[in-house]
Design a protein around this motif. Structure first.
Motif, short mmCIF file in Angstrom:
data_model
loop_
_atom_site.label_atom_id
_atom_site.label_comp_id
_atom_site.label_asym_id
_atom_site.label_seq_id
_atom_site.Cartn_x
_atom_site.Cartn_y
_atom_site.Cartn_z
N ALA A 23 0.44 -1.44 -0.02
CA ALA A 23 -0.15 0.15 -0.10
C ALA A 23 1.04 1.42 0.42
CB ALA A 23 -0.73 -0.22 1.30
N LEU A 24 1.85 1.33 0.83
CA LEU A 24 2.48 2.27 1.02
C LEU A 24 3.35 2.90 -0.91
CD1 LEU A 24 4.88 5.00 2.37
CD2 LEU A 24 6.39 3.83 3.19
N CYS A 25 4.18 1.40 -0.84
CA CYS A 25 4.87 1.52 -2.58
C CYS A 25 3.87 2.23 -3.24
CB CYS A 25 4.76 0.83 -3.53
SG CYS A 25 6.31 -0.48 -2.47
N GLU A 26 2.02 1.91 -3.79
CA GLU A 26 1.35 2.90 -4.08
C GLU A 26 0.91 4.26 -4.27
OE1 GLU A 26 -1.66 0.07 -4.29
OE2 GLU A 26 -1.54 -1.12 -6.38
N LYS A 27 1.09 4.02 -2.71
CA LYS A 27 1.19 5.60 -2.10
C LYS A 27 2.24 6.68 -2.59
CE LYS A 27 -1.27 7.53 -0.08
NZ LYS A 27 -2.81 7.89 -1.32
N LEU A 28 3.13 6.55 -3.04
CA LEU A 28 4.52 6.90 -2.95
C LEU A 28 4.29 6.44 -4.26
CD1 LEU A 28 7.48 4.64 -1.09
CD2 LEU A 28 6.56 7.15 -0.57
N THR A 29 3.91 5.90 -5.35
CA THR A 29 4.09 6.37 -6.80
C THR A 29 2.86 7.58 -7.03
OG1 THR A 29 1.84 5.05 -7.47
CG2 THR A 29 4.08 3.89 -7.61
N GLN A 30 2.04 7.77 -5.99
CA GLN A 30 1.65 9.20 -6.36
C GLN A 30 2.11 10.66 -6.50
OE1 GLN A 30 -1.71 9.04 -3.69
NE2 GLN A 30 -2.11 7.25 -4.40
N HIS A 31 3.15 10.75 -5.53
CA HIS A 31 3.97 11.38 -5.18
C HIS A 31 5.75 11.31 -5.73
CE1 HIS A 31 1.85 12.96 -2.22
NE2 HIS A 31 0.87 11.77 -1.44
N PHE A 32 6.25 10.39 -5.94
CA PHE A 32 7.63 10.93 -6.75
C PHE A 32 7.83 10.72 -8.53
CE2 PHE A 32 9.09 9.12 -2.32
CZ PHE A 32 10.26 10.06 -2.35
N PRO A 33 8.16 11.22 -8.66
CA PRO A 33 8.10 11.48 -10.28
C PRO A 33 8.24 10.01 -11.09
CG PRO A 33 10.02 12.54 -9.05
CD PRO A 33 9.24 11.97 -7.78
N GLU A 34 8.22 10.40 -12.59
CA GLU A 34 7.88 9.48 -13.02
C GLU A 34 9.05 8.08 -13.15
OE1 GLU A 34 6.26 9.63 -16.80
OE2 GLU A 34 4.16 10.57 -15.90
N HIS A 35 10.33 8.93 -12.86
CA HIS A 35 11.47 7.85 -13.25
C HIS A 35 11.84 7.74 -12.38
CE1 HIS A 35 12.95 12.26 -12.61
NE2 HIS A 35 13.95 11.30 -12.02
N LEU A 36 11.74 8.30 -11.14
CA LEU A 36 11.54 7.16 -10.01
C LEU A 36 10.71 6.63 -8.63
CD1 LEU A 36 13.36 11.09 -8.37
CD2 LEU A 36 14.39 9.11 -9.69
N GLN A 37 10.23 5.73 -10.12
CA GLN A 37 9.43 4.61 -9.40
C GLN A 37 9.78 3.08 -8.51
OE1 GLN A 37 5.31 5.41 -9.85
NE2 GLN A 37 6.74 7.35 -9.57
N THR A 38 11.05 3.01 -7.95
CA THR A 38 11.48 1.91 -7.36
C THR A 38 11.87 2.56 -6.23
OG1 THR A 38 12.43 1.28 -9.91
CG2 THR A 38 12.67 -0.24 -8.03
N PHE A 39 10.96 1.28 -5.09
CA PHE A 39 11.36 2.14 -4.05
C PHE A 39 12.43 1.00 -3.07
CE2 PHE A 39 6.97 3.88 -4.97
CZ PHE A 39 7.91 4.60 -5.56
N ALA A 40 12.80 1.20 -1.98
CA ALA A 40 14.08 0.60 -1.38
C ALA A 40 13.53 1.28 0.57
CB ALA A 40 15.25 -0.22 -1.12
N PHE A 41 13.16 0.18 1.32
CA PHE A 41 13.50 0.65 2.93
C PHE A 41 14.10 0.05 3.51
CE2 PHE A 41 8.83 0.72 0.22
CZ PHE A 41 8.49 2.01 0.39
N PHE A 42 14.24 1.53 4.75
CA PHE A 42 15.40 1.18 5.23
C PHE A 42 15.07 1.79 6.96
CE2 PHE A 42 17.00 1.55 1.40
CZ PHE A 42 17.42 0.14 1.84
N THR A 43 15.34 1.73 7.91
CA THR A 43 15.36 2.56 9.05
C THR A 43 15.71 3.99 9.59
OG1 THR A 43 16.62 1.40 10.64
CG2 THR A 43 13.96 0.64 10.67
N THR A 44 16.79 4.39 9.16
CA THR A 44 17.81 5.42 9.40
C THR A 44 17.98 6.52 7.82
OG1 THR A 44 19.78 4.57 9.79
CG2 THR A 44 18.53 4.38 11.35
N GLY A 45 18.44 7.65 8.28
CA GLY A 45 18.98 8.15 6.89
C GLY A 45 19.89 7.96 6.83
N ALA A 46 20.95 7.37 7.46
CA ALA A 46 22.64 6.91 6.78
C ALA A 46 22.39 5.53 6.31
CB ALA A 46 23.34 6.75 8.35
N GLU A 47 21.48 4.85 6.69
CA GLU A 47 21.20 3.29 6.53
C GLU A 47 20.84 3.60 4.56
OE1 GLU A 47 18.14 0.90 8.57
OE2 GLU A 47 18.84 -0.62 7.08
#
Ligand SMILES: Cc1ncc(COP(=O)(O)O)c(C=O)c1O
Length: 430
Positions: A88-112
């Motif tokens: 559900a988050l992936c689908e939501k993010l596609t509405q906010h990130f530009p078309e060329h940035l539609q592959t996502f990976a998730f972590f827990t901190t900025g440095a990670e």
């Protein structure tokens, strides 16, 4: 427990490498609601740094809270198995990130996330490109890879040995001693010279607006100039939007302010209302092909856990339903006006700059000498805390970044306190 008891226990047992504002604050918080925080004695503080720019929806937003309660009752961690929360988050993010940035990976901190971006970059480029470029004064986190990208560091020595570091567009303190616009953007020209001369740079890691260094907003042509050279030289652009991403500047990504299209974006802080969450959004060719798509390359114990996924989705839902980007732009205009008026009144306020709801005040001994004055910034921070307004202090710089949901009245109240403290500093020659 009283504030005194909490501070005493923490002084005894907790590592004291805590942030400057936490150490100076002398306060222990017990709860928060909206833009307000409360200490153990019930004293109220206006949180004008939104946690640490994390609380874009404020503290305890009802929609985030109820979404998290529902998820708490269902599922917490299944390593990186597929979940409805992550999909559900992936689908939501596609509405906010530009078309060329539609592959996502998730972590827990900025440095990670930054470490993961380094792995993704080196997994994608030719082995001849073994170096990374970054900007002086940038900050990307405290892990080793992230520390390779900075030439100053927080509490530890930097590790920028193999990196190429260019000049930021820091006009108030031009590192080249030039004045805009007659400088013809010599800072960007020099970055470009490095990029075109050295043939072994894989990627430029950059904050479009440098946050920890003091909200350094370069002139509008700075990033397009550098983008052009990176494209010509085959150098990837990795935007660290860990502070700016998710709407803090009034645009979902600060790169949009400069018309720059990065190849990978790292985002975190404000995207999940304070829960541990970070992410990469990138081109499919970088994040979903080659080495970074090999088994386990992007997985981690807590990355993508259903609770963080839910926090991020709920935060984005609030961003949409409350039209918060428009609000950031509107209230940001008032914050700008208020801070610039204060700068005009108090010469020891060397600079007030920023965009949206992300601003910095630079304290100096004299306006001409521009010598950084950390004692003044610390006085300002402490006195504001006493008067019930929390900001963020680092050296001679105060950063201001309230929740996007801050009310007009709260913003005026904070500006009033800032004015009162600056007047006291002026009158008492602090
Ligand atoms: C621009 C930027 N990048 C990376 C980081 C590191 O994030 P974290 O502290 O979550 O590792 C920060 C933290 O403040 C940051 O401001």
């Amino acid at each position: 427990m009283s504030t005194e008891d909490i501070l005493e226990v923490e002084r005894r047992y907790l590592n004291q490498g805590i942030s400057e504002e936490a150490a100076l604050g002398g306060v222990a918080f017990t709860h928060g609601r909206g833009s307000l925080l409360f200490d153990a004695e019930g004293k109220q503080y206006l949180d004008m740094s939104a946690g640490i720019f994390t609380q874009s929806t404020g503290h305890g937003h009802p929609h985030v809270t109820s979404s998290m309660h529902r998820q708490l009752d269902r599922l917490w961690n299944v390593h990186d198995f597929p979940t409805d929360a992550r999909a559900a988050l992936c689908e939501k993010l596609t509405q906010h990130f530009p078309e060329h940035l539609q592959t996502f990976a998730f972590f827990t901190t900025g440095a990670e996330a930054i470490e993961a971006a380094i792995r993704a970059v080196f997994g994608a480029v030719s082995p001849q490109r073994q170096r990374l470029a970054a900007l002086r004064y940038g900050f990307h986190g405290k892990t080793m890879g992230a520390r390779m990208l900075v030439h100053w560091d927080v509490g530890t020595t930097s590790f920028s040995g193999n990196s190429v570091l260019g000049y930021p567009g820091y006009c108030y303190r031009c590192p080249l001693g030039r004045t805009y616009p007659s400088c013809e953007m010599q800072c960007a020209q020099l970055v470009n010279k490095h990029i075109s001369n050295k043939k072994n740079i894989a990627a430029l890691f950059f904050e479009p607006i440098q946050g920890a260094a003091g909200v350094i907003v370069p002139p509008l042509e700075y990033w397009p100039m550098i983008q052009e050279e990176c494209r010509k030289s085959g150098v990837l652009l990795v935007a660290d939007e860990i502070v700016t991403g998710g709407g803090r500047t009034g645009e979902f990504l600060a790169c949009s302010l400069f018309n720059v299209q990065p190849d990978i974006v790292a985002a975190a802080k404000g995207l999940s209302s304070g829960f541990p969450f970070s992410m990469l959004a990138g081109r499919k060719s970088l994040l979903n092909e080659g080495e970074f798509a090999q088994g386990g390359a992007a997985s981690s114990t807590f990355g993508g856990n259903p609770l963080s996924m839910t926090a991020a989705r709920a935060t984005l839902e609030v961003l949409e339903s409350e039209h918060l980007l428009d609000r950031v732009k509107r209230l940001g205009g008032r914050l700008r006006e208020g801070l610039l008026a204060l700068k005009a009144d108090f010469p020891f306020l060397g600079d007030a700059r920023g965009v949206g709801l992300l601003y910095a005040l630079e304290f100096v001994t004299t306006p001409q000498g521009k010598e950084p004055d950390a004692a003044k910034a610390r006085f300002f921070f402490r006195r504001c805390m006493e008067l019930g307004v929390k900001t963020c202090v680092g050296g001679h710089i105060i950063r201001i970044g309230p929740p996007f949901t801050v009310s007009e009245q709260e913003l005026e109240q904070a500006l009033g306190v800032f004015g009162q403290v600056l007047k006291q500093m002026h009158d008492q020659k602090v």
